[in-house]
Design an enzyme around this catalytic site. Structure first.
Site, PDB file in Angstrom:
ATOM      1  N   LYS A   1       0.858  -1.179   0.000  1.00 39.15           N
ATOM      2  CA  LYS A   1       0.000   0.000   0.000  1.00 39.15           C
ATOM      3  C   LYS A   1       0.895   1.229   0.000  1.00 39.15           C
ATOM      4  O   LYS A   1       1.458   1.611   1.015  1.00 39.15           O
ATOM      5  CB  LYS A   1      -0.900  -0.007   1.246  1.00 39.15           C
ATOM      6  CG  LYS A   1      -2.237   0.751   1.084  1.00 39.15           C
ATOM      7  CD  LYS A   1      -2.119   2.233   0.846  1.00 39.15           C
ATOM      8  CE  LYS A   1      -1.747   2.982   2.109  1.00 39.15           C
ATOM      9  NZ  LYS A   1      -1.727   4.480   1.877  1.00 39.15           N
TER      10      LYS A   1
ATOM     11  N   GLU B   1       9.304   1.470  11.008  1.00 38.63           N
ATOM     12  CA  GLU B   1      10.447   2.383  10.830  1.00 38.63           C
ATOM     13  C   GLU B   1       9.838   3.777  10.815  1.00 38.63           C
ATOM     14  O   GLU B   1       9.135   4.139   9.876  1.00 38.63           O
ATOM     15  CB  GLU B   1      11.190   2.064   9.529  1.00 38.63           C
ATOM     16  CG  GLU B   1      12.574   2.699   9.454  1.00 38.63           C
ATOM     17  CD  GLU B   1      12.545   4.161   9.021  1.00 38.63           C
ATOM     18  OE1 GLU B   1      12.717   5.042   9.903  1.00 38.63           O
ATOM     19  OE2 GLU B   1      12.331   4.420   7.839  1.00 38.63           O
TER      20      GLU B   1
ATOM     21  N   CYS C   1      13.524  10.953   7.105  1.00 40.84           N
ATOM     22  CA  CYS C   1      13.399  10.660   8.533  1.00 40.84           C
ATOM     23  C   CYS C   1      14.737  10.752   9.249  1.00 40.84           C
ATOM     24  O   CYS C   1      14.786  10.993  10.458  1.00 40.84           O
ATOM     25  CB  CYS C   1      12.781   9.280   8.737  1.00 40.84           C
ATOM     26  SG  CYS C   1      13.687   7.940   7.933  1.00 40.84           S
TER      27      CYS C   1
ATOM     28  N   GLU D   1       9.747  16.474  14.757  1.00 44.48           N
ATOM     29  CA  GLU D   1      10.174  16.217  13.381  1.00 44.48           C
ATOM     30  C   GLU D   1       9.417  17.144  12.440  1.00 44.48           C
ATOM     31  O   GLU D   1       8.192  17.155  12.417  1.00 44.48           O
ATOM     32  CB  GLU D   1       9.906  14.759  13.011  1.00 44.48           C
ATOM     33  CG  GLU D   1      10.446  14.386  11.656  1.00 44.48           C
ATOM     34  CD  GLU D   1      10.258  12.914  11.333  1.00 44.48           C
ATOM     35  OE1 GLU D   1      11.158  12.316  10.720  1.00 44.48           O
ATOM     36  OE2 GLU D   1       9.196  12.359  11.694  1.00 44.48           O
TER      37      GLU D   1
END
Length: 500
Positions: free
Chosen positions: A192, A268, A303, A402
């Protein structure tokens, strides 16, 4: 005689592009069950690339059934590793042969510069598939020590149906990181992709079939996370989910496993990586160039971006001046221009998010030395200037959360112990970097940092041979390297009695 190849007119190719947004299930494109779709909008100028299927639970169920049938009848799972290897190597070759098409799809879909889609993302995806293809027939099972009357076999077996849910920042690479080990081990996969960047995943499935992968082994269902993604994570016939994305959604993945069949979930997730520069390092210009290049690569939508730059107070002013000189080299440009080094953010929502963090930094007292504004608004795309904040305190929002955009924060420290404490004072623990000319300090600090990967006097120079993943809320499990096989295989013990 000039043998140089003519430059590619990427704008002309983009204008001629026609996409197929239908799911890929059971070896072919199919219409979605409920016929829902969404517009695929390019972040480079707001153009509508076409319609993509908005997959629902019914589409996921269809894909999982195809994957389960393929697994159970052994058309892939029962093939010898050497056979799977040959097919996956052909798959990698197909990816490289289609590099210009895939690169264009990637750039139009999520905004990164075409030069990097072409030179980084496509080759990296192909290398990953090829690496696991080459590895799979070189992994041996085990025989445990026993007495003379027994034989104990410890074998790895494919797990079954793997749900792979990947993000929009590196669509091809993240897909390959899941597909490589999962397919090489003999599993079937339902992928997906993010609704913000579904196009290359759908094309990869077609290339896999062309390479000889059996029907039903690799299926792709595009759609939204709260619909198709949730349905995949909740499905009772999915054995494991490999997810890359935000920590917020990673928590939901664990919840979905608990609500369904206790499937294994490997997350992750996010990061707020620290880049520590000590006064004994003897090449500050290289350190500044490295952190700027790593931070502003992919528009900061990584990331593992080194968004927290921790600098000793004795060299901080000099280092900040070097950063201020480096940042303008990464001005946002047209992603279809082969010279552009920083492209567009993935969509308008991400643009708003990044600008809100910049506003927050200014409001809390940080100083924007460079950037801090939206760029190229006349293009209709979503661009932000490369931004460097100085005077950042650890408690500020821009130092803790973040951002996923081209925004760097500089923090100052007095001692090594303070630097380590500041670096570790984060909910995340994905990566870090230590810059020191003293080997004792480099080792000492690297050991003290709570991060899945610690770079020393470089950043992101690693390769497929080492694992990628993080501590704390940066996730669990590891992508890349032989360790990724652990996520997609089961260990079986067979204990045989031997009569004397």
């Amino acid at each position: 005689m000039n043998s140089k190849s003519p430059a590619i007119d990427w704008h002309a190719r983009a204008a001629a592009l026609r996409i197929d947004g239908r799911p890929f299930i059971g070896g072919q494109r199919v219409n979605s069950v409920e016929g829902l779709a969404f517009d695929c909008i390019s972040p480079i100028d707001g153009r509508n690339l076409g319609q993509v299927a908005r997959g629902q639970a019914s589409d996921i169920d269809r894909a999982v059934q195809a994957a389960r049938a393929a697994f159970d009848d052994g058309r892939w799972s029962a093939k010898p590793p050497a056979v799977r290897k040959r097919i996956l190597l052909k798959f990698a070759d197909k990816i490289l042969a289609a590099k210009e098409e895939l690169a264009l799809l990637e750039t139009l879909d999520m905004g990164k510069p075409i030069q990097y889609s072409l030179s980084v993302d496509v080759p990296a995806a192909a290398r990953c598939i090829a690496w696991y293809a080459e590895a799979v027939d070189k992994i041996y099972d085990e025989i445990a020590p026993t007495g003379a009357n027994a034989l104990a076999l410890i074998q790895r077996e494919p797990m079954g149906v793997i749900g792979a849910i990947v993000p929009w920042n590196y669509p091809m690479i993240m897909s390959a990181w899941k597909l490589g080990p999962a397919l090489a081990a003999g599993n079937s996969v339902v992928l997906k992709p993010s609704e913000k960047s579904p196009l290359t995943a759908l094309r990869l499935a077609e290339l896999a079939i062309e390479a000889g992968l059996p029907e039903g082994v690799f299926n792709v269902v595009p759609g939204f996370g709260h619909e198709a993604g949730e349905a995949l994570a909740l499905h009772m016939d999915v054995d494991a989910v490999g997810f890359t994305g935000s920590t917020r959604v990673g928590r939901k993945m664990l919840e979905y496993a608990g609500r369904s069949n206790l499937k294994r979930v490997y997350n992750e997730l996010g990061g707020k990586s620290a880049f520590l520069v000590f006064p004994d390092f003897d090449d500050l210009p290289r350190a500044a160039a490295t952190v700027a290049g790593s931070m502003f690569f992919n528009q900061g939508e990584s990331c593992n971006a080194p968004s927290r730059v921790l600098v000793h107070e004795s060299i901080a002013d000099e280092f900040v001046a070097l950063l201020a000189a480096e940042a303008p080299k990464y001005q946002a440009g047209d992603p279809l221009d082969a010279k552009t080094v920083m492209g567009a953010l993935v969509d308008e929502g991400q643009l708003r998010t990044v600008m809100s963090y910049i506003d927050s930094g200014l409001a809390e007292g940080a100083r924007a030395l460079v950037g801090g504004k939206q760029a190229r608004s006349e293009s209709g795309g979503f661009f932000v200037e490369p931004t460097v904040f100085d005077g950042v305190a650890p408690a500020m929002k821009i130092a803790r959360e973040e951002i996923f955009g081209p925004v760097m924060s500089v923090l100052r420290f007095k001692t090594e112990a303070e630097a380590v404490a500041m670096a570790n004072a984060s909910a995340y623990g994905l990566q870090a970097s230590v810059w020191s000319s003293h080997i004792d300090r480099a080792h000492r600090v690297a050991r003290a940092l709570r991060a899945g990967t610690v770079h020393v006097n470089q950043y992101d120079e690693d390769d497929m041979t080492v694992p990628f993943g993080g501590y704390k809320q940066s996730g669990n499990g590891r992508d890349k390297s032989l360790h990724a096989f652990d996520k997609y295989t089961e260990l079986k013990t067979t204990w045989l009695r031997i009569n004397q």
